[in-house]
Design a protein around this motif. Structure first.
Motif, PDB file in Angstrom:
ATOM      1  N   SER A 277      39.471  32.115  40.923  1.00 21.03           N
ATOM      2  CA  SER A 277      40.093  31.072  40.095  1.00 21.03           C
ATOM      3  C   SER A 277      41.513  30.763  40.564  1.00 21.03           C
ATOM      4  N   ALA A 278      42.178  31.718  41.198  1.00 18.33           N
ATOM      5  CA  ALA A 278      43.496  31.441  41.773  1.00 18.33           C
ATOM      6  C   ALA A 278      43.367  30.435  42.908  1.00 18.33           C
ATOM      7  N   GLY A 279      42.311  30.556  43.679  1.00 18.86           N
ATOM      8  CA  GLY A 279      42.055  29.565  44.717  1.00 18.86           C
ATOM      9  C   GLY A 279      41.780  28.191  44.135  1.00 18.86           C
ATOM     10  N   LEU A 280      41.111  28.164  42.989  1.00 23.23           N
ATOM     11  CA  LEU A 280      40.840  26.886  42.332  1.00 23.23           C
ATOM     12  C   LEU A 280      42.108  26.238  41.783  1.00 23.23           C
ATOM     13  N   LEU A 281      43.134  27.063  41.537  1.00 20.15           N
ATOM     14  CA  LEU A 281      44.419  26.512  41.108  1.00 20.15           C
ATOM     15  C   LEU A 281      44.944  25.498  42.127  1.00 20.15           C
ATOM     16  N   LEU A 282      44.646  25.757  43.384  1.00 22.20           N
ATOM     17  CA  LEU A 282      45.145  24.896  44.456  1.00 22.20           C
ATOM     18  C   LEU A 282      44.300  23.650  44.674  1.00 22.20           C
ATOM     19  N   THR A 283      43.049  23.678  44.238  1.00 22.39           N
ATOM     20  CA  THR A 283      42.141  22.592  44.610  1.00 22.39           C
ATOM     21  C   THR A 283      41.538  21.821  43.444  1.00 22.39           C
ATOM     22  N   ALA A 284      41.535  22.374  42.249  1.00 21.17           N
ATOM     23  CA  ALA A 284      40.842  21.719  41.137  1.00 21.17           C
ATOM     24  C   ALA A 284      41.765  21.574  39.930  1.00 21.17           C
ATOM     25  N   SER A 285      41.537  20.520  39.174  1.00 16.50           N
ATOM     26  CA  SER A 285      42.367  20.277  37.993  1.00 16.50           C
ATOM     27  C   SER A 285      42.118  21.310  36.894  1.00 16.50           C
ATOM     28  N   TYR A 286      40.940  21.876  36.859  1.00 18.39           N
ATOM     29  CA  TYR A 286      40.601  22.865  35.831  1.00 18.39           C
ATOM     30  C   TYR A 286      40.933  24.299  36.260  1.00 18.39           C
ATOM     31  N   GLY A 287      41.510  24.481  37.425  1.00 20.64           N
ATOM     32  CA  GLY A 287      41.802  25.809  37.948  1.00 20.64           C
ATOM     33  C   GLY A 287      42.754  26.607  37.078  1.00 20.64           C
ATOM     34  N   GLU A 288      43.774  25.938  36.543  1.00 22.19           N
ATOM     35  CA  GLU A 288      44.740  26.654  35.706  1.00 22.19           C
ATOM     36  C   GLU A 288      44.100  27.150  34.420  1.00 22.19           C
ATOM     37  N   THR A 289      43.259  26.317  33.813  1.00 22.29           N
ATOM     38  CA  THR A 289      42.561  26.716  32.591  1.00 22.29           C
ATOM     39  C   THR A 289      41.628  27.892  32.855  1.00 22.29           C
ATOM     40  N   LEU A 290      40.900  27.821  33.948  1.00 25.93           N
ATOM     41  CA  LEU A 290      39.967  28.888  34.304  1.00 25.93           C
ATOM     42  C   LEU A 290      40.712  30.194  34.605  1.00 25.93           C
ATOM     43  N   HIS A 291      41.830  30.100  35.315  1.00 29.21           N
ATOM     44  CA  HIS A 291      42.605  31.295  35.657  1.00 29.21           C
ATOM     45  C   HIS A 291      43.232  31.912  34.400  1.00 29.21           C
ATOM     46  N   SER A 292      43.672  31.073  33.490  1.00 23.78           N
ATOM     47  CA  SER A 292      44.258  31.556  32.238  1.00 23.78           C
ATOM     48  C   SER A 292      43.208  32.263  31.378  1.00 23.78           C
ATOM     49  N   ALA A 293      42.039  31.667  31.262  1.00 25.40           N
ATOM     50  CA  ALA A 293      40.955  32.299  30.497  1.00 25.40           C
ATOM     51  C   ALA A 293      40.504  33.586  31.174  1.00 25.40           C
ATOM     52  N   GLY A 294      40.449  33.576  32.497  1.00 24.77           N
ATOM     53  CA  GLY A 294      40.059  34.763  33.241  1.00 24.77           C
ATOM     54  C   GLY A 294      41.044  35.906  33.062  1.00 24.77           C
ATOM     55  N   ALA A 295      42.321  35.562  32.902  1.00 28.55           N
ATOM     56  CA  ALA A 295      43.333  36.602  32.678  1.00 28.55           C
ATOM     57  C   ALA A 295      43.059  37.339  31.375  1.00 28.55           C
TER      58      ALA A 295
ATOM     59  N   VAL B 174      40.123  37.675  29.925  1.00 27.84           N
ATOM     60  CA  VAL B 174      38.904  38.469  30.126  1.00 27.84           C
ATOM     61  C   VAL B 174      39.215  39.722  30.948  1.00 27.84           C
ATOM     62  N   MET B 175      40.028  39.569  31.996  1.00 29.12           N
ATOM     63  CA  MET B 175      40.404  40.712  32.828  1.00 29.12           C
ATOM     64  C   MET B 175      41.187  41.737  32.013  1.00 29.12           C
ATOM     65  N   TYR B 176      42.073  41.265  31.148  1.00 31.19           N
ATOM     66  CA  TYR B 176      42.851  42.181  30.310  1.00 31.19           C
ATOM     67  C   TYR B 176      41.928  42.919  29.336  1.00 31.19           C
ATOM     68  N   GLY B 177      40.967  42.187  28.777  1.00 32.49           N
ATOM     69  CA  GLY B 177      39.975  42.811  27.905  1.00 32.49           C
ATOM     70  C   GLY B 177      39.142  43.850  28.643  1.00 32.49           C
ATOM     71  N   ALA B 178      38.790  43.556  29.893  1.00 34.30           N
ATOM     72  CA  ALA B 178      38.024  44.516  30.696  1.00 34.30           C
ATOM     73  C   ALA B 178      38.852  45.767  30.972  1.00 34.30           C
ATOM     74  N   SER B 179      40.152  45.608  31.147  1.00 32.33           N
ATOM     75  CA  SER B 179      41.023  46.772  31.347  1.00 32.33           C
ATOM     76  C   SER B 179      41.104  47.613  30.082  1.00 32.33           C
ATOM     77  N   MET B 180      41.125  46.958  28.932  1.00 31.03           N
ATOM     78  CA  MET B 180      41.126  47.707  27.671  1.00 31.03           C
ATOM     79  C   MET B 180      39.790  48.424  27.468  1.00 31.03           C
ATOM     80  N   LEU B 181      38.697  47.781  27.860  1.00 32.77           N
ATOM     81  CA  LEU B 181      37.383  48.416  27.772  1.00 32.77           C
ATOM     82  C   LEU B 181      37.318  49.651  28.671  1.00 32.77           C
ATOM     83  N   TYR B 182      37.929  49.573  29.825  1.00 31.34           N
ATOM     84  CA  TYR B 182      37.991  50.709  30.745  1.00 31.34           C
ATOM     85  C   TYR B 182      38.714  51.884  30.088  1.00 31.34           C
ATOM     86  N   VAL B 183      39.825  51.604  29.391  1.00 34.52           N
ATOM     87  CA  VAL B 183      40.544  52.669  28.687  1.00 34.52           C
ATOM     88  C   VAL B 183      39.650  53.290  27.613  1.00 34.52           C
TER      89      VAL B 183
END
Length: 120
Positions: A31-49, A51-60
């Motif tokens: 999604s960081a790559g999409l930040l450079l090429t697509a208009s929806y990249g920022e939204t996708l990267h923000s939502a992914g952040a 989800v990634m944070y939630g996955a880190s909490m699940l790991y704990v």
């Protein structure tokens, strides 16, 4: 016998949590790559952040469950807590728009997550 099966389930839950975290970090790179090429990249990267944070909490959570009731080692709890700290720093750096640290930290997190997955 029941204790051994329960311990194996918890360790497999731990492995699943690490795999999920690794996948979400990889998808953040995409999604960081999409930040450079697509208009929806920022939204996708923000939502992914989130989800990634939630996955880190699940790991704990998975590491604590593998350690406390199952009598497993404490080391995964420290590793998972370290990932949560790195994820927190990563989110702050992303919000502050500091790509010179944000990008290398993301690469480091992915590498460490793959290493944790292989070691489990």
């Amino acid at each position: 016998m029941a204790t051994q099966v329960t311990a194996q389930r918890r360790f497999s839950f731990l492995r699943i949590a690490i795999a999920l975290q690794t996948l979400t970090i990889f998808l953040q790179a995409v999604s960081a790559g999409l930040l450079l090429t697509a208009s929806y990249g920022e939204t996708l990267h923000s939502a992914g952040a989130r989800v990634m944070y939630g996955a880190s909490m699940l790991y704990v959570l998975a590491a604590v469950l593998a350690w406390k009731p199952g009598g497993g080692p404490l080391t995964p709890v420290w590793h998972a807590s370290g990932f949560l700290v790195l994820a927190s720093v990563q989110v702050v750096l992303g919000i502050a728009h500091v790509p010179s640290v944000h990008l290398p930290l993301g690469v480091l997190m992915f590498g460490l997550s793959v290493l944790a997955l292989v070691r489990r």
